[in-house]
Design a protein around this motif. Structure first.
Motif, PDB file in Angstrom:
ATOM      1  N   CYS A  45     -24.078   5.299   5.271  1.00 29.46           N
ATOM      2  CA  CYS A  45     -25.050   4.772   6.238  1.00 29.46           C
ATOM      3  C   CYS A  45     -24.636   3.932   7.364  1.00 29.46           C
ATOM      4  O   CYS A  45     -24.957   4.364   8.533  1.00 29.46           O
ATOM      5  N   PHE A  99     -24.997   5.447  11.520  1.00 31.47           N
ATOM      6  CA  PHE A  99     -25.698   4.513  12.531  1.00 31.47           C
ATOM      7  C   PHE A  99     -24.442   4.355  13.608  1.00 31.47           C
ATOM      8  O   PHE A  99     -25.065   4.319  14.790  1.00 31.47           O
ATOM      9  N   ASN A 128     -37.710   5.748   5.602  1.00 35.02           N
ATOM     10  CA  ASN A 128     -37.590   6.492   6.774  1.00 35.02           C
ATOM     11  C   ASN A 128     -36.421   7.614   6.359  1.00 35.02           C
ATOM     12  O   ASN A 128     -36.210   7.736   5.114  1.00 35.02           O
ATOM     13  N   VAL A 145     -33.300   7.843   8.277  1.00 34.64           N
ATOM     14  CA  VAL A 145     -32.479   7.693   9.174  1.00 34.64           C
ATOM     15  C   VAL A 145     -31.738   6.294   8.940  1.00 34.64           C
ATOM     16  O   VAL A 145     -32.581   5.344   8.877  1.00 34.64           O
ATOM     17  N   CYS A 146     -30.565   5.963   8.995  1.00 35.82           N
ATOM     18  CA  CYS A 146     -30.067   4.500   8.819  1.00 35.82           C
ATOM     19  C   CYS A 146     -30.230   3.726  10.228  1.00 35.82           C
ATOM     20  O   CYS A 146     -29.733   4.156  11.147  1.00 35.82           O
ATOM     21  N   GLU A 147     -31.025   2.682  10.124  1.00 36.37           N
ATOM     22  CA  GLU A 147     -31.380   1.918  11.424  1.00 36.37           C
ATOM     23  C   GLU A 147     -30.463   0.548  11.258  1.00 36.37           C
ATOM     24  O   GLU A 147     -30.243   0.275   9.869  1.00 36.37           O
ATOM     25  N   TYR A 148     -30.647  -0.182  12.208  1.00 33.48           N
ATOM     26  CA  TYR A 148     -29.694  -1.480  12.171  1.00 33.48           C
ATOM     27  C   TYR A 148     -30.373  -2.360  11.461  1.00 33.48           C
ATOM     28  O   TYR A 148     -29.714  -2.988  10.553  1.00 33.48           O
ATOM     29  N   SER A 149     -31.730  -2.548  11.376  1.00 37.27           N
ATOM     30  CA  SER A 149     -32.452  -3.451  10.726  1.00 37.27           C
ATOM     31  C   SER A 149     -32.510  -3.013   9.340  1.00 37.27           C
ATOM     32  O   SER A 149     -32.506  -4.320   8.576  1.00 37.27           O
ATOM     33  N   ARG A 194     -26.320  -7.874  18.127  1.00 36.62           N
ATOM     34  CA  ARG A 194     -27.238  -6.870  18.264  1.00 36.62           C
ATOM     35  C   ARG A 194     -28.197  -7.002  19.534  1.00 36.62           C
ATOM     36  O   ARG A 194     -28.276  -6.308  20.402  1.00 36.62           O
ATOM     37  N   TYR A 223     -41.008   0.232  19.596  1.00 37.30           N
ATOM     38  CA  TYR A 223     -41.141  -0.961  19.373  1.00 37.30           C
ATOM     39  C   TYR A 223     -42.206  -1.668  19.505  1.00 37.30           C
ATOM     40  O   TYR A 223     -42.337  -2.666  18.990  1.00 37.30           O
ATOM     41  N   SER A 275     -39.795   8.293  14.904  1.00 36.03           N
ATOM     42  CA  SER A 275     -38.467   8.608  14.810  1.00 36.03           C
ATOM     43  C   SER A 275     -37.971   9.960  15.038  1.00 36.03           C
ATOM     44  O   SER A 275     -37.139  10.423  15.286  1.00 36.03           O
ATOM     45  N   THR A 292     -35.274  11.232  17.445  1.00 34.04           N
ATOM     46  CA  THR A 292     -34.047  11.706  17.040  1.00 34.04           C
ATOM     47  C   THR A 292     -33.841  13.439  16.817  1.00 34.04           C
ATOM     48  O   THR A 292     -32.952  13.700  16.997  1.00 34.04           O
TER      49      THR A 292
END
Length: 308
Positions: free
Chosen positions: A99, A103, A178, A180-184, A201, A261, A277, A281
């Motif tokens: 993951c 990212f 979701n 996809v791997c996201e930071y949060s 970040r 956002y 997303s 993407t």
């Protein structure tokens, strides 16, 4: 480095929910996204090949466009195959290292693309505001330097973001609502202090967004002033055709980010987030080649029709 809690016996994993809430749509979505990915690959790689083999396209604008197409191809390839796999596979899990790797590679592409869009805005500014000095100002050496700067900042940002995650420890399996791997999401699975990572970040994300947006907005401000001062309709059409494709790509790219956002964090918004997303993407990497092919044609068609 990435570590798990010593008292936690199982391996930390992430599980993508994706579109599992809609099992009847799995096959249609797979066919749709596979088609989009095929068009993305053919469109972007085809754009690169055409630009490379056609001497008439060996200009700064198309030089930057070839690198934008390469970044779009890479970004789509990082995200879409995993999305397609999750639509047909029973096991939708991914390891923490996998993951973070997805990212990290995604950050490299996204940040590089934002810088490339800013560089292309500067290129449009020089072409419209200083056409007589364009060849001298946008020399091959400068163009190569600007592209190198874009890739370098993308890689540096990726290293910093990845480091801010690797110093954390993880102790629980996390469900990702979701595809996809996201930071949060990765950050939320950590069982260690996250303040330093969140600070990193915030600084790097805001710095990249602020600097690139300032360059883009300033470039188009001066472009608009120059176009308004033109007395010739043909001159305005020519200036508009120079910027139309890039302006459209920038509007779609940043518009989608701002849209994501601005979505409130609620259960009812998750489907909207997923769709946004997907557009960000998967769809945008397909749209950019089409935009740069179709818009010059449309502008020329409108110009010809207005003179008849």
């Amino acid at each position: 480095m990435v570590s798990t809690d010593k008292n936690h016996s199982s391996v930390v994993m992430f599980i993508f929910l994706g579109f599992s809430d809609y099992p009847e749509l799995q096959v249609p979505l797979f066919l749709l996204f596979f088609t989009i990915y095929a068009v993305t690959v053919v469109g972007n790689l085809g754009m690169i090949v055409i630009i490379r083999i056609n001497p008439k396209l060996h200009t700064p604008m198309y030089f930057f466009l070839s690198h934008l197409s390469f970044v779009d191809f890479c970004y789509s390839t990082i995200v879409t195959p995993k999305l397609l796999e999750n639509l047909v596979a029973e096991d939708r899990s991914i390891s923490i290292k996998g993951c973070i790797s997805q990212f990290s590679n995604g950050v490299t592409c996204v940040v590089t693309e934002t810088v490339l869009l800013a560089v292309m805005a500067y290129d449009c500014f020089v072409a419209v505001c200083y056409p007589l000095l364009y060849t001298v100002s946008m020399s091959p050496k400068l163009c190569s330097l600007l592209v190198t700067m874009a890739y370098s900042w993308g890689i540096v940002s990726s290293i910093v973001f990845t480091y801010s995650l690797l110093i954390l420890s993880f102790c629980e399996t996390k469900i990702i609502n979701n595809f996809v791997c996201e930071y949060s999401v990765i950050l939320s699975a950590s069982c260690s202090d996250k303040h330093f990572s969140e600070l990193i970040r915030s600084i790097f994300a805001n710095l990249s967004a602020f600097c690139t947006l300032i360059i883009i907005l300033a470039s188009y401000l001066f472009i608009s002033i120059t176009i308004l001062k033109m007395h010739s309709a043909s001159g305005r059409y020519k200036a508009f055709s120079t910027c139309a494709s890039h302006l459209t790509a920038v509007t779609i790219f940043y518009g989608t980010i701002l849209f994501l956002y601005c979505i409130p964090n609620s259960k009812n918004s998750w489907l909207v987030v997923k769709v946004g997303s997907i557009f960000y993407t998967v769809v945008i990497p397909m749209l950019n080649p089409l935009i740069y092919i179709l818009f010059p044609f449309l502008v020329v068609t409108l110009s010809v029709s207005s003179t008849i």
